[in-house]
Scaffold this motif. Structure first.
Motif, PDB file in Angstrom:
ATOM      1  N   LEU A   1      38.566  32.058  38.501  1.00 27.38           N
ATOM      2  CA  LEU A   1      38.783  33.490  38.331  1.00 27.38           C
ATOM      3  C   LEU A   1      37.814  34.072  37.297  1.00 27.38           C
ATOM      4  CD1 LEU A   1      40.676  35.606  39.570  1.00 27.38           C
ATOM      5  CD2 LEU A   1      42.218  35.275  37.635  1.00 27.38           C
ATOM      6  N   ASN A   2      37.681  33.401  36.167  1.00 28.92           N
ATOM      7  CA  ASN A   2      36.775  33.891  35.128  1.00 28.92           C
ATOM      8  C   ASN A   2      35.315  33.846  35.582  1.00 28.92           C
ATOM      9  OD1 ASN A   2      38.828  34.435  33.300  1.00 28.92           O
ATOM     10  ND2 ASN A   2      38.750  32.389  32.396  1.00 28.92           N
ATOM     11  N   THR A   3      34.983  32.852  36.390  1.00 28.49           N
ATOM     12  CA  THR A   3      33.635  32.762  36.934  1.00 28.49           C
ATOM     13  C   THR A   3      33.336  33.960  37.824  1.00 28.49           C
ATOM     14  OG1 THR A   3      33.613  30.347  36.851  1.00 28.49           O
ATOM     15  CG2 THR A   3      32.106  31.397  38.418  1.00 28.49           C
TER      16      THR A   3
ATOM     17  N   LEU B   1      39.306  39.109  43.757  1.00 31.76           N
ATOM     18  CA  LEU B   1      40.141  38.728  42.627  1.00 31.76           C
ATOM     19  C   LEU B   1      41.492  38.193  43.087  1.00 31.76           C
ATOM     20  CD1 LEU B   1      39.640  41.570  39.963  1.00 31.76           C
ATOM     21  CD2 LEU B   1      39.000  39.161  39.732  1.00 31.76           C
ATOM     22  N   ILE B   2      42.094  38.910  44.022  1.00 29.02           N
ATOM     23  CA  ILE B   2      43.406  38.489  44.541  1.00 29.02           C
ATOM     24  C   ILE B   2      43.298  37.111  45.192  1.00 29.02           C
ATOM     25  CG2 ILE B   2      45.222  39.014  46.216  1.00 29.02           C
ATOM     26  CD1 ILE B   2      44.546  42.003  45.751  1.00 29.02           C
ATOM     27  N   LYS B   3      42.279  36.947  46.017  1.00 27.86           N
ATOM     28  CA  LYS B   3      42.083  35.676  46.722  1.00 27.86           C
ATOM     29  C   LYS B   3      41.913  34.526  45.738  1.00 27.86           C
ATOM     30  CE  LYS B   3      38.297  35.509  49.065  1.00 27.86           C
ATOM     31  NZ  LYS B   3      37.343  35.759  50.173  1.00 27.86           N
TER      32      LYS B   3
ATOM     33  N   VAL C   1      45.150  33.618  43.807  1.00 26.26           N
ATOM     34  CA  VAL C   1      46.047  32.785  44.616  1.00 26.26           C
ATOM     35  C   VAL C   1      45.532  31.354  44.658  1.00 26.26           C
ATOM     36  CG1 VAL C   1      46.956  32.383  46.936  1.00 26.26           C
ATOM     37  CG2 VAL C   1      46.869  34.714  46.014  1.00 26.26           C
ATOM     38  N   LEU C   2      44.241  31.188  44.926  1.00 27.16           N
ATOM     39  CA  LEU C   2      43.667  29.845  45.029  1.00 27.16           C
ATOM     40  C   LEU C   2      43.737  29.092  43.704  1.00 27.16           C
ATOM     41  CD1 LEU C   2      40.522  30.626  47.209  1.00 27.16           C
ATOM     42  CD2 LEU C   2      42.468  29.226  47.888  1.00 27.16           C
ATOM     43  N   SER C   3      43.479  29.794  42.612  1.00 29.30           N
ATOM     44  CA  SER C   3      43.447  29.121  41.307  1.00 29.30           C
ATOM     45  C   SER C   3      44.816  28.634  40.865  1.00 29.30           C
ATOM     46  CB  SER C   3      42.852  30.054  40.250  1.00 29.30           C
ATOM     47  OG  SER C   3      43.676  31.189  40.046  1.00 29.30           O
TER      48      SER C   3
END
Length: 272
Positions: free
Chosen positions: A216-218, A246-248, A251-253
């Motif tokens: 997310l931070n990346t 961002l949403i995707k 969720v993945l993270s």
């Protein structure tokens, strides 16, 4: 002496990862003994307090590649990109490839193939295909159209080879903590530097690195790079795409790593 190629490996408290990379370099089959005379290998350690430096020194003393010039430097740094800049500053090669501890060549003939290709092109940056690897498998990643670089990182720095002369113009911007490599390549693209595509699987990229751990931070920092370098060229559609991204990634993270790996592998290979 000026070399054709400088290979730089940065490391810090990662003796096992460094050993993995050194074993990969050791495994390279060099068909022409003169090739290694044209290559230097720099290990840039961040003043490790485990056995990392010992691993490096032992390998230097025992490697079968007697013609390979090996330099070991160990001192404190300000992080990954500062260590890269230090390594680049020490290089005497026409070309530079940054092979981080934990990353490896994909196959045993890669150095021969790479040197042959580098001698055939007049460009500032060469980029190759790579494989994303971890304990769950391998994802083969071929490079998208270079214009996509204006939207996201399309290759990994481990599979890019940069002319030292370009690094002498500018290196990695330490204000970016996770994607200074993306900022470097986007800046080069916008400045119309010449890129050449090496259609070859060159590197196995260990996706357990910092940027992979901080998905997310990346993604947020990639956005910052684009705003910094592209300015007002980001429109409404781009903003909407960013929010969806961002949403995707949120969720993945928050998924278990194995499940995330399976999902991303089945959808596409475009997640940085």
């Amino acid at each position: 002496m000026e070399y054709e190629l400088s290979i730089v490996t940065i490391c810090y408290n990662c003796k096992d990862d460094l050993a993995k990379t050194l074993n990969s370099v050791e495994s390279q089959i060099v068909l022409d003994n003169n090739i290694l005379k044209r290559v230097e290998y720099l290990i840039v350690d961040g003043d490790s307090n485990d056995e990392t430096l010992e691993v490096a020194q032992n390998w230097k003393n025992t490697t079968s590649h007697a013609n390979l010039n090996i330099i070991i430097c160990s001192e404190k740094d300000k992080g990954i990109y500062d260590a890269m800049n230090k390594g680049i500053g020490l290089c005497k090669g026409k070309w530079v490839i940054l092979l981080n501890a934990g990353d490896t060549f994909h196959s045993a003939n890669d150095l021969n193939s790479l040197m042959t290709f580098l001698n055939s092109v007049e460009s500032d940056i060469v980029y190759a295909n790579y494989c994303r690897v971890n304990g769950y498998g391998t994802r083969f990643t071929t490079i998208q159209d270079l214009s996509v670089l204006k939207k996201t990182m399309i290759f990994c720095h481990q599979a890019t080879i940069v002319r030292k002369k370009l690094y002498e113009e500018y290196m990695y911007d330490l204000s970016y903590k996770l994607v200074a490599d993306y900022a470097f390549f986007l800046r080069a693209y916008l400045n119309k530097k010449k890129f050449s595509y090496f259609d070859y699987f060159l590197i196995d990229y260990d996706v357990n690195g910092e940027s992979a751990k901080q998905m997310l931070n990346t993604y947020k920092e990639i956005r910052k790079v684009r705003k910094d370098l592209l300015g007002n060229k980001l429109g409404v559609a781009d903003n909407i795409s960013y929010v969806m991204g961002l949403i995707k990634r949120f969720v993945l993270s928050n998924m278990p790593q194995k499940l995330r790996w399976i999902i991303v592998s089945r959808i596409n290979n475009r997640f940085y």
